[in-house]
Scaffold this motif. Structure first.
Motif, PDB file in Angstrom:
ATOM      1  N   LEU A   1       5.237  -4.432 -14.596  1.00 33.80           N
ATOM      2  CA  LEU A   1       4.103  -5.125 -14.800  1.00 33.80           C
ATOM      3  C   LEU A   1       3.427  -6.089 -13.759  1.00 33.80           C
ATOM      4  CD1 LEU A   1       2.336  -6.017 -17.627  1.00 33.80           C
ATOM      5  CD2 LEU A   1       4.029  -8.173 -17.636  1.00 33.80           C
ATOM      6  N   ALA A   2       2.122  -6.064 -13.524  1.00 36.94           N
ATOM      7  CA  ALA A   2       1.613  -7.041 -12.518  1.00 36.94           C
ATOM      8  C   ALA A   2       0.570  -7.783 -13.344  1.00 36.94           C
ATOM      9  CB  ALA A   2       0.814  -5.995 -11.726  1.00 36.94           C
ATOM     10  N   GLU A   3       0.245  -8.660 -12.530  1.00 34.80           N
ATOM     11  CA  GLU A   3      -0.690 -10.033 -12.975  1.00 34.80           C
ATOM     12  C   GLU A   3       0.121 -11.009 -13.588  1.00 34.80           C
ATOM     13  OE1 GLU A   3      -3.944 -10.463 -12.851  1.00 34.80           O
ATOM     14  OE2 GLU A   3      -4.041  -8.754 -11.669  1.00 34.80           O
ATOM     15  N   SER A   4       0.200 -12.259 -12.856  1.00 38.38           N
ATOM     16  CA  SER A   4       0.999 -13.277 -13.083  1.00 38.38           C
ATOM     17  C   SER A   4       0.861 -13.699 -14.637  1.00 38.38           C
ATOM     18  CB  SER A   4       0.647 -14.551 -12.092  1.00 38.38           C
ATOM     19  OG  SER A   4      -0.852 -14.894 -12.342  1.00 38.38           O
TER      20      SER A   4
ATOM     21  N   LYS B   1      -0.576  -5.378  -6.281  1.00 39.21           N
ATOM     22  CA  LYS B   1      -0.619  -6.808  -5.690  1.00 39.21           C
ATOM     23  C   LYS B   1       0.550  -7.286  -6.261  1.00 39.21           C
ATOM     24  CE  LYS B   1      -5.510  -7.694  -5.981  1.00 39.21           C
ATOM     25  NZ  LYS B   1      -6.023  -8.072  -4.577  1.00 39.21           N
ATOM     26  N   VAL B   2       0.958  -8.459  -5.504  1.00 39.94           N
ATOM     27  CA  VAL B   2       2.061  -9.399  -5.962  1.00 39.94           C
ATOM     28  C   VAL B   2       1.608 -10.531  -6.708  1.00 39.94           C
ATOM     29  CG1 VAL B   2       3.921  -8.341  -4.046  1.00 39.94           C
ATOM     30  CG2 VAL B   2       2.338 -10.642  -3.780  1.00 39.94           C
ATOM     31  N   PRO B   3       2.271 -11.000  -7.951  1.00 41.34           N
ATOM     32  CA  PRO B   3       3.787 -10.769  -8.301  1.00 41.34           C
ATOM     33  C   PRO B   3       3.666  -9.392  -9.125  1.00 41.34           C
ATOM     34  CG  PRO B   3       2.915 -12.406  -9.661  1.00 41.34           C
ATOM     35  CD  PRO B   3       2.035 -12.201  -8.432  1.00 41.34           C
ATOM     36  N   ALA B   4       4.678  -8.748  -9.114  1.00 40.85           N
ATOM     37  CA  ALA B   4       5.098  -7.862 -10.052  1.00 40.85           C
ATOM     38  C   ALA B   4       6.361  -7.750 -10.589  1.00 40.85           C
ATOM     39  CB  ALA B   4       4.747  -6.258  -9.197  1.00 40.85           C
ATOM     40  N   LEU B   5       6.710  -7.340 -11.746  1.00 38.55           N
ATOM     41  CA  LEU B   5       7.841  -7.576 -12.334  1.00 38.55           C
ATOM     42  C   LEU B   5       8.358  -6.349 -13.030  1.00 38.55           C
ATOM     43  CD1 LEU B   5       9.837  -9.756 -13.630  1.00 38.55           C
ATOM     44  CD2 LEU B   5       8.700  -9.455 -15.745  1.00 38.55           C
ATOM     45  N   VAL B   6       9.708  -5.976 -12.809  1.00 35.66           N
ATOM     46  CA  VAL B   6      10.172  -4.779 -13.132  1.00 35.66           C
ATOM     47  C   VAL B   6      11.462  -5.435 -14.145  1.00 35.66           C
ATOM     48  CG1 VAL B   6      11.637  -2.719 -13.030  1.00 35.66           C
ATOM     49  CG2 VAL B   6       9.995  -3.469 -11.044  1.00 35.66           C
ATOM     50  N   HIS B   7      11.204  -4.769 -15.629  1.00 39.66           N
ATOM     51  CA  HIS B   7      12.366  -5.383 -16.490  1.00 39.66           C
ATOM     52  C   HIS B   7      12.796  -3.976 -16.989  1.00 39.66           C
ATOM     53  CE1 HIS B   7      13.259  -7.151 -20.449  1.00 39.66           C
ATOM     54  NE2 HIS B   7      14.492  -7.270 -19.853  1.00 39.66           N
ATOM     55  N   GLY B   8      14.220  -3.675 -16.536  1.00 42.03           N
ATOM     56  CA  GLY B   8      14.447  -2.326 -16.761  1.00 42.03           C
ATOM     57  C   GLY B   8      13.528  -1.340 -16.290  1.00 42.03           C
ATOM     58  N   GLU B   9      13.097  -0.405 -17.229  1.00 36.22           N
ATOM     59  CA  GLU B   9      12.179   0.437 -16.923  1.00 36.22           C
ATOM     60  C   GLU B   9      10.735   0.352 -16.749  1.00 36.22           C
ATOM     61  OE1 GLU B   9      13.108   4.082 -15.778  1.00 36.22           O
ATOM     62  OE2 GLU B   9      14.903   2.582 -15.706  1.00 36.22           O
ATOM     63  N   PHE B  10      10.439  -0.950 -17.330  1.00 38.46           N
ATOM     64  CA  PHE B  10       9.401  -1.656 -17.678  1.00 38.46           C
ATOM     65  C   PHE B  10       8.562  -2.157 -16.359  1.00 38.46           C
ATOM     66  CE2 PHE B  10       6.628  -5.122 -19.347  1.00 38.46           C
ATOM     67  CZ  PHE B  10       5.529  -4.200 -19.869  1.00 38.46           C
TER      68      PHE B  10
ATOM     69  N   HIS C   1       0.894  -1.283   0.058  1.00 39.78           N
ATOM     70  CA  HIS C   1      -0.067  -0.187   0.057  1.00 39.78           C
ATOM     71  C   HIS C   1       0.843   1.317   0.096  1.00 39.78           C
ATOM     72  CE1 HIS C   1      -3.915  -1.838   0.679  1.00 39.78           C
ATOM     73  NE2 HIS C   1      -3.145  -2.781   1.093  1.00 39.78           N
ATOM     74  N   ASP C   2       2.011   1.075   0.066  1.00 43.31           N
ATOM     75  CA  ASP C   2       3.000   2.345   0.143  1.00 43.31           C
ATOM     76  C   ASP C   2       3.031   2.673  -1.461  1.00 43.31           C
ATOM     77  OD1 ASP C   2       4.052   1.465   2.449  1.00 43.31           O
ATOM     78  OD2 ASP C   2       5.873   0.906   1.835  1.00 43.31           O
ATOM     79  N   ALA C   3       3.152   4.162  -1.451  1.00 46.69           N
ATOM     80  CA  ALA C   3       3.079   4.834  -2.732  1.00 46.69           C
ATOM     81  C   ALA C   3       3.887   4.412  -3.681  1.00 46.69           C
ATOM     82  CB  ALA C   3       3.144   6.385  -2.395  1.00 46.69           C
ATOM     83  N   ALA C   4       5.125   3.908  -3.259  1.00 46.26           N
ATOM     84  CA  ALA C   4       6.266   3.628  -4.181  1.00 46.26           C
ATOM     85  C   ALA C   4       5.749   2.395  -4.771  1.00 46.26           C
ATOM     86  CB  ALA C   4       7.595   3.532  -3.387  1.00 46.26           C
ATOM     87  N   PHE C   5       5.140   1.565  -4.086  1.00 48.96           N
ATOM     88  CA  PHE C   5       4.747   0.157  -4.880  1.00 48.96           C
ATOM     89  C   PHE C   5       3.392   0.573  -5.598  1.00 48.96           C
ATOM     90  CE2 PHE C   5       2.716  -3.821  -5.329  1.00 48.96           C
ATOM     91  CZ  PHE C   5       3.662  -4.519  -5.416  1.00 48.96           C
ATOM     92  N   GLY C   6       2.460   1.087  -4.988  1.00 49.66           N
ATOM     93  CA  GLY C   6       1.153   1.360  -5.825  1.00 49.66           C
ATOM     94  C   GLY C   6       1.230   2.020  -6.975  1.00 49.66           C
ATOM     95  N   ASN C   7       2.221   3.323  -7.153  1.00 49.04           N
ATOM     96  CA  ASN C   7       2.469   3.791  -8.151  1.00 49.04           C
ATOM     97  C   ASN C   7       2.694   3.548  -9.342  1.00 49.04           C
ATOM     98  OD1 ASN C   7       1.018   6.087  -6.632  1.00 49.04           O
ATOM     99  ND2 ASN C   7       3.054   7.039  -6.265  1.00 49.04           N
ATOM    100  N   ARG C   8       3.831   2.431  -8.971  1.00 50.07           N
ATOM    101  CA  ARG C   8       4.708   1.661  -9.958  1.00 50.07           C
ATOM    102  C   ARG C   8       3.627   0.618 -10.669  1.00 50.07           C
ATOM    103  NH1 ARG C   8      10.962  -0.373  -9.039  1.00 50.07           N
ATOM    104  NH2 ARG C   8      11.661   0.079 -11.242  1.00 50.07           N
ATOM    105  N   PHE C   9       3.076  -0.228  -9.905  1.00 52.93           N
ATOM    106  CA  PHE C   9       2.360  -1.321 -10.524  1.00 52.93           C
ATOM    107  C   PHE C   9       0.781  -0.850 -10.252  1.00 52.93           C
ATOM    108  CE2 PHE C   9       6.266  -2.846  -8.288  1.00 52.93           C
ATOM    109  CZ  PHE C   9       6.907  -3.259  -9.483  1.00 52.93           C
ATOM    110  N   LEU C  10       0.110  -1.093 -11.547  1.00 51.92           N
ATOM    111  CA  LEU C  10      -1.086  -1.002 -11.846  1.00 51.92           C
ATOM    112  C   LEU C  10      -2.070  -1.652 -10.827  1.00 51.92           C
ATOM    113  CD1 LEU C  10      -2.819   0.314 -14.254  1.00 51.92           C
ATOM    114  CD2 LEU C  10      -3.261  -2.030 -14.845  1.00 51.92           C
ATOM    115  N   THR C  11      -1.829  -2.675 -10.321  1.00 53.92           N
ATOM    116  CA  THR C  11      -2.823  -3.294  -9.476  1.00 53.92           C
ATOM    117  C   THR C  11      -2.566  -3.300  -7.978  1.00 53.92           C
ATOM    118  OG1 THR C  11      -1.634  -5.522  -9.550  1.00 53.92           O
ATOM    119  CG2 THR C  11      -3.374  -5.080 -11.131  1.00 53.92           C
TER     120      THR C  11
END
Ligand SMILES: N[C@@H](CCC(=O)N[C@@H](CS)C(=O)NCC(=O)O)C(=O)O
Length: 209
Positions: free
Chosen positions: A68-71, A57-66, A45-55
């Motif tokens: 993405l959430a949703e398994s 929720k975990v899992p979430a993937l970061v690839h470079g600057e990209f 629920h931290d802004a850093a997580f919520g602002n980065r990932f659409l949903t």
């Protein structure tokens, strides 16, 4: 693509969706960092997580600057961006088998609610539940066993000729019953054991980063 990969997962390693994304990365033989998120402490629920990932929720993937959430989206992204033969496939090559694999994945994410509630993944990763299944839970378990038996040939270790990510997802769902000591046909029990022995699954169980 050489950009770094980071997978955000639940810090207790009990999220089935996080496990499936983790296994997909391992099966692709990719190097990646693991970032545990403490859901009980509401870190997601931290802004850093919520602002980065659409949903949020975990899992979430970061690839470079990209990000993405949703398994299922993460798994399909990995298959697209890291294709075979350089990286082992997550899906069958045949279009109809691939569609069938995705059919199983979509079904496991949208049905069997009573089973998923009464046999949470903590029965696999922590300790069994002493509670018997309710009528609805039993009906869901029977449906799962019926469908799985129709898909898995006697003695087969995989759904199709070769392993695919739907195998890990189906095995985890069956393991909600097997690990809990609920009755499961021997054929399906052996299928779960074969899937659980895969190095990618063992890596999750050992919480390897
Ligand atoms: N449809 C999502 C489900 C992800 C999901 O429900 N994650 C749970 C952990 S198992 C979560 O992050 N829960 C925190 C919350 O909803 O606040 C996927 O496939 O990735």
């Amino acid at each position: 693509m050489n950009a770094s990969l980071t997978l955000y997962i639940d810090s207790n390693y009990v999220s089935p969706y996080a496990m499936w994304a983790f296994v997909a990365l391992r099966e692709k033989r990719l190097s990646f960092a693991v970032q545990p998120v403490d859901l009980a402490a509401r870190q997601h629920h931290d802004a850093a997580f919520g602002n980065r990932f659409l949903t949020g929720k975990v899992p979430a993937l970061v690839h470079g600057e990209f990000a993405l959430a949703e398994s299922s989206a993460i798994i399909e992204y990995l298959e697209d961006v890291f294709p075979a033969p350089a990286h082992p496939p997550l899906y069958p090559a045949d279009a109809q088998q691939r569609a069938r694999a995705r059919q199983i994945q979509a079904w496991l994410r949208s049905d069997l609610m009573a089973l998923r509630e009464e046999r949470p993944t903590t029965v696999i990763f922590r300790e069994p539940s002493p509670k018997p299944l309710s009528e609805a839970g039993r009906a869901a378990a029977d449906k799962l066993a019926r469908v799985a038996a129709s898909l898995i040939a006697e003695g087969a270790g995989n759904l199709f000729d070769d392993w695919c990510i739907a195998d890990t997802e189906l095995a985890l769902t069956l393991n909600r019953l097997v690990a809990n000591g609920d009755p499961v046909p021997e054929n399906l029990r052996r299928y779960v054991q074969a899937q659980w022995a895969r190095p990618s699954v063992q890596s999750w169980l050992r919480r390897e980063a």
